[in-house]
Structure formats: structure tokens, C-alpha cells
Design an enzyme around this catalytic site. Sequence first.
Site, PDB file in Angstrom:
ATOM      1  N   VAL A  86      70.408  28.065   0.820  1.00 50.75           N
ATOM      2  CA  VAL A  86      70.937  27.498   2.059  1.00 50.75           C
ATOM      3  C   VAL A  86      70.155  26.228   2.412  1.00 50.75           C
ATOM      4  CG1 VAL A  86      71.406  27.902   4.499  1.00 50.75           C
ATOM      5  CG2 VAL A  86      71.631  29.790   2.855  1.00 50.75           C
ATOM      6  N   LYS A  87      70.907  25.132   2.514  1.00 48.27           N
ATOM      7  CA  LYS A  87      70.276  23.836   2.783  1.00 48.27           C
ATOM      8  C   LYS A  87      70.275  23.600   4.292  1.00 48.27           C
ATOM      9  CE  LYS A  87      70.409  19.381   0.404  1.00 48.27           C
ATOM     10  NZ  LYS A  87      71.286  18.465  -0.329  1.00 48.27           N
ATOM     11  N   VAL A  88      69.091  23.344   4.830  1.00 49.53           N
ATOM     12  CA  VAL A  88      68.903  23.277   6.282  1.00 49.53           C
ATOM     13  C   VAL A  88      68.220  21.951   6.635  1.00 49.53           C
ATOM     14  CG1 VAL A  88      67.721  24.414   8.215  1.00 49.53           C
ATOM     15  CG2 VAL A  88      68.597  25.796   6.319  1.00 49.53           C
TER      16      VAL A  88
END
Length: 218
Positions: A86-88
Amino acid sequence: MKFFVDTANLKQIEEAQDLGILDGVTTNPSLMAKEGISGVDNVLAHYKAICDLVEGDVSAEVISTDFEGMVREGENLAQIDDKIVVKVPMIKEGIKAIRYFADNGIKTNCTLVFSAGQAIMAAKAGATYLSPFIGRVDDISWDGMELIEQISNIYAIQGFSTEILAASIRNPLHIVKAAEAGADVCTCPLSSILGLLNHPLTDIGLAKFLADHKKSSN
Ligand code: G3P
């Protein structure tokens, strides 16, 4: 150093995978839009298609900018496949979300990183990957590679386990320099990866070998 390809284009991902040197894929909302992918169902289906093509990690970025929204989106994305990271974004709410995902066994990629201070915060929160944007730092006449070196030194001294993922790579030299500067991963356009292969002396040498072979077999 691991090689990720930075695209949402399935053909390019397949071509990189076929080379046998691919360790993963990164995407972002701009790259998804470039492929014309929109709507939650289409986006999730596209990430699934990417996961089915590659063997390594696949970064999928959240759109929300509040903690609850990021957690909701991230958990949804993580359910697609074990390969999903998950890219945050590197913002206050993002740091809270990275800590939440780390505590719940979900891999993360902290994106839009432009300083060593941000790199320390992401590592403290337990990010799996950290994405400093080399090309965009260079764009404003700073030195993207110095940033990679600085973060690499800090992480080594402090024993942080977050992997440095050099992003916003624009050319083959960026890849070579990122490797020298201690990046754990380089995420690159396919053209930059293929650019590593090129050398005029290789072309000249191969042409001569083939010509000599032809002469001797006549
Ligand atoms: O991985 C981040 C990358 O896609 C950004 O690249 O060229 O838009 O700065 P660029």
C-alpha cells in the site's frame, strides 16, 4: 539492488518480466490515469492483472488523505493479493496509517519523499519501502542522488530496516548512480531499464564478430 518497473502498462510490465530481472512494480494515480483506468472496480481489477503478471511486490497508491480513508482503502487493496504494497503519501495522516498497516502486517511504500527528515519519520513508522523522488529533486536543481546517499547513511547508522526505493528515475545513469548511492530498489520506466543495455562498443564488437564468423564459414 532490486528492479521495479514504474508503470501501470500491462504490456511494458510483461516485457520487463520476460527479461527475467524484474522484482516488482510501482504505480501511482498519474500512471493509472495514463492507462485510462478509473472507477474502483476497474482499478482493483487492474491491480489484480498486474499481480498476476509479476512475481514481486506491486505498489498500489491510496487516494484518501485522512487516516480512516487511507486505512479503508489500504485494507481493500491489500485483499487483492499478497503482493500488494500500500503506497501512502508522506503526510501526517500517512505516517499514522503506515504505523497502523505495519502493526497489522500490511506492507507499505511511503511516497513523495524529498528530505532526510521525512525518511526518518517513515522508518520510525515502520514503512516497508521509502520512495525518494530523485528526478523531481533534480528538476529543482537540487541533487537527488545526494538525498539517496544521505538517507542510506542514516538508515545504516540507525539500523532502520525500511528499504530505500529510488523513484522518479528518468534515465539509465540515475539507475547506476542510485546503485552506487546505496538504494535497495530502483523503480524505473522500462526505457531506462533497457537503456542500461546500450553501448556502442558492444554493437561494433558484435557486428565484427558476426562478420568474421561469416568470412570464416565461407
Ligand atoms: O515512482 C514515482 C514516479 O512515478 C514519479 O516519476 O517522472 O513523474 O517524477 P516522475
